[in-house]
Each structure stands twice: as C-alpha cells, then as structure tokens.
Design a protein around this motif. Structure first.
Motif, short mmCIF file in Angstrom:
data_model
loop_
_atom_site.label_atom_id
_atom_site.label_comp_id
_atom_site.label_asym_id
_atom_site.label_seq_id
_atom_site.Cartn_x
_atom_site.Cartn_y
_atom_site.Cartn_z
N GLN A 174 0.84 -1.20 0.00
CA GLN A 174 0.00 0.00 0.00
C GLN A 174 0.87 1.25 0.00
N ARG A 175 0.26 2.37 -0.35
CA ARG A 175 0.94 3.65 -0.25
C ARG A 175 1.02 4.05 1.22
N PHE A 176 2.16 4.62 1.61
CA PHE A 176 2.33 5.05 2.99
C PHE A 176 3.11 6.36 2.98
N PRO A 177 2.71 7.34 3.80
CA PRO A 177 3.28 8.68 3.68
C PRO A 177 4.63 8.89 4.36
N SER A 178 5.15 7.88 5.04
CA SER A 178 6.38 8.07 5.82
C SER A 178 7.27 6.85 5.70
N GLU A 179 8.57 7.06 5.92
CA GLU A 179 9.49 5.93 5.93
C GLU A 179 9.45 5.17 7.24
N GLU A 180 8.72 5.68 8.23
CA GLU A 180 8.53 5.01 9.50
C GLU A 180 7.04 4.78 9.73
N ALA A 181 6.70 3.65 10.36
CA ALA A 181 5.30 3.31 10.60
C ALA A 181 5.17 2.73 12.01
N PRO A 182 3.96 2.82 12.59
CA PRO A 182 3.76 2.27 13.92
C PRO A 182 3.35 0.80 13.89
N GLY A 183 3.59 0.12 14.98
CA GLY A 183 3.16 -1.27 15.07
C GLY A 183 3.43 -1.83 16.46
N ILE A 184 2.94 -3.03 16.68
CA ILE A 184 3.18 -3.79 17.90
C ILE A 184 3.64 -5.18 17.48
N SER A 185 4.70 -5.67 18.10
CA SER A 185 5.14 -7.04 17.88
C SER A 185 5.31 -7.74 19.22
N VAL A 186 4.99 -9.02 19.25
CA VAL A 186 5.03 -9.81 20.48
C VAL A 186 5.98 -11.00 20.27
N PHE A 187 6.76 -11.29 21.31
CA PHE A 187 7.76 -12.35 21.23
C PHE A 187 7.68 -13.24 22.47
N HIS A 188 8.14 -14.50 22.29
CA HIS A 188 8.19 -15.47 23.38
C HIS A 188 9.61 -16.00 23.49
N ARG A 189 10.07 -16.19 24.73
CA ARG A 189 11.39 -16.78 24.99
C ARG A 189 11.20 -18.16 25.62
N ALA A 190 11.65 -19.18 24.94
CA ALA A 190 11.52 -20.56 25.42
C ALA A 190 12.54 -20.84 26.51
N ALA A 191 12.30 -21.90 27.27
CA ALA A 191 13.23 -22.29 28.34
C ALA A 191 14.62 -22.59 27.77
N SER A 192 14.68 -23.03 26.53
CA SER A 192 15.95 -23.32 25.87
C SER A 192 16.69 -22.05 25.46
N GLY A 193 16.01 -20.92 25.54
CA GLY A 193 16.60 -19.65 25.13
C GLY A 193 16.18 -19.20 23.74
N GLY A 194 15.52 -20.08 22.98
CA GLY A 194 15.07 -19.72 21.65
C GLY A 194 13.97 -18.67 21.68
N LEU A 195 14.00 -17.76 20.72
CA LEU A 195 13.03 -16.68 20.64
C LEU A 195 12.07 -16.91 19.48
N HIS A 196 10.80 -16.60 19.71
CA HIS A 196 9.78 -16.75 18.68
C HIS A 196 8.97 -15.46 18.54
N HIS A 197 8.64 -15.15 17.30
CA HIS A 197 7.72 -14.06 17.00
C HIS A 197 6.32 -14.66 16.99
N THR A 198 5.43 -14.13 17.83
CA THR A 198 4.10 -14.73 17.98
C THR A 198 2.98 -13.89 17.37
N TYR A 199 3.20 -12.57 17.25
CA TYR A 199 2.09 -11.70 16.80
C TYR A 199 2.64 -10.33 16.43
#
Length: 236
Positions: A167-192
């Motif tokens: 899509q067209r967007f008026p700026s080189e920066e945009a807002p958002g929310i990202s959620v992450f999980h850290r497993a007991a092993s230390g691995g990181l996951h993007h969840t949302y």
C-alpha cells in the motif's frame, strides 16, 4: 452531536440501554473468542541476533525480556534524522509507563523500539516525562524486518509492505506492535504483530472517548488524528 438528539424518560432510557447491553455482551464474547484465536496462532523463530542500543549500552533482543518469557514491542515512529518522536506514537506512549509494572506481574516485559539514535530517544523521553524502556535499533534491521521502516528504494516504488499488504504510505517510519516469546531453551519466537487500527487496543484514551456522546469527534477533521498534539504542547 446533533441538537435534535432524542431526550426520553428514565424508563425509556433504561429500555434502550438494555437493548444496547445485549449487543455489548455479544461484542465482549466475540472479543474473547478473537483473543483466544490470537493466542493460538502458530509461532515463527526469530532468525537474527538483533542488538539494540540502550542508555547503558548494547542489549540483545533476549535481554529485553528482562528475565520474563513474553515481550511486547511498540514500534515507535522516530527516524534517525528526526528531531522528535511522532505525535501520534506519543499519544499511544502516554498510556505506557504506569501499566508496565502490572504487565510484569503477568510475565510480560514491554519496550519501545525506534531507529533514532539513543541520545535523541533519551532527550525526547526526558522532555515527555516517560519512564518506560526505549531502545534504538539504528544498528540493525529489526524495524525493516518487522515492516515498520522502509528504505528509500521501497518508498520510491510508491507502495510498501505494511499491515500485511502492499500500500501507499506517507512516511518511511510506521507504527506497530510485535510480540515475542522466549523458550526455556533460550530460543526466541515471534508470535504476533499488528499495525494501523490494530493498535487501538493500546490506547486507553480512545476507549474512553468511545464512551462519550461525541465519540472521537474526528469526522470533520482533515484526517482522524489531526487534533492530537504532544501532551506538553496543548494550549501552547
């Protein structure tokens, strides 16, 4: 609000209110179901070792969890060459500081991330009186990888990948929310991640405005949030 708004007896108002309550309860149940489905989304591994700049130096993405297993990142619009953060993101950020202590009790950390240098972030943060953690991603591709920063080449094409569509967007920066999980092993996951109107869930002021007779009262404005100012600039 129209001058001809209906004015009725208390009994008629209670009847109308009960009819709306039925719809509100339907919405609440639908929201609960949507939240359940959000939690059941599959996860995807974080593929890069992101390192951010904070007030005390370099921090990895894993370090931002601060010992917890869940992390919310607010992608705050503040480009490297900007002199101050985005007004609209500042409207959202005014909701953050006093709730994070409660999130921490539910195994959740929260941080804002921007591409501005940490010196600019810290200066703006002091001006606004905020206490939440805010780090710089100027030395990595984090913002670009999560579709909230766009290269000059991407902007020149006329459309960017934002909110899961080109899509067209008026700026080189945009807002958002990202959620992450850290497993007991230390691995990181993007969840949302969510963008655009999906961010409304983090703005308490808008939820209050939705309760009053005039609502958000943005229909006659040139664009919906044209009224928003930095909290230290109203009346200036």
């Amino acid at each position: 609000m129209p001058n001809a708004h209906p004015v009725v007896s208390r009994e008629a108002w209670i009847a109308a209110r009960k009819r709306l309550l039925v719809r509100e309860k339907e919405f609440t149940r639908a929201r609960d179901e949507l939240n359940r489905q959000r939690r059941e989304l599959p996860w995807t591994p974080v593929q890069r070792d992101y390192v951010f700049e904070g007030p005390a130096g370099a921090q990895s993405l894993a370090a931002l969890f601060d010992g917890r297993t869940q992390l919310i990142v607010y992608h705050f619009m503040f480009g490297p060459d900007w002199e101050q953060g985005c007004k609209m993101c500042s409207f959202w950020a005014d909701n953050f500081s006093r709730i994070i202590v409660h999130l921490n009790q539910r195994d959740v950390s929260m941080v804002a991330v921007s591409r501005a240098p940490i010196e600019k972030i810290e200066a703006f943060k002091r001006r606004m009186g905020w206490e939440f953690r805010w780090v710089s991603s100027i030395g990595n591709t984090f913002n670009h990888d999560f579709n909230v920063s766009f290269t000059p080449e991407e902007m020149a094409k006329g459309e960017v990948d934002y909110n899961y569509t080109m899509q067209r967007f008026p700026s080189e920066e945009a807002p958002g929310i990202s959620v992450f999980h850290r497993a007991a092993s230390g691995g990181l996951h993007h969840t949302y991640s969510c963008y655009s109107r999906g961010l409304d869930m983090l703005n308490v002021a808008y939820h209050y405005l939705d309760l009053v007779p005039k609502g958000r009262d943005e229909g006659a404005l040139p664009w919906p949030m044209a009224w928003v100012q930095y909290h230290d600039r109203y009346g200036a």
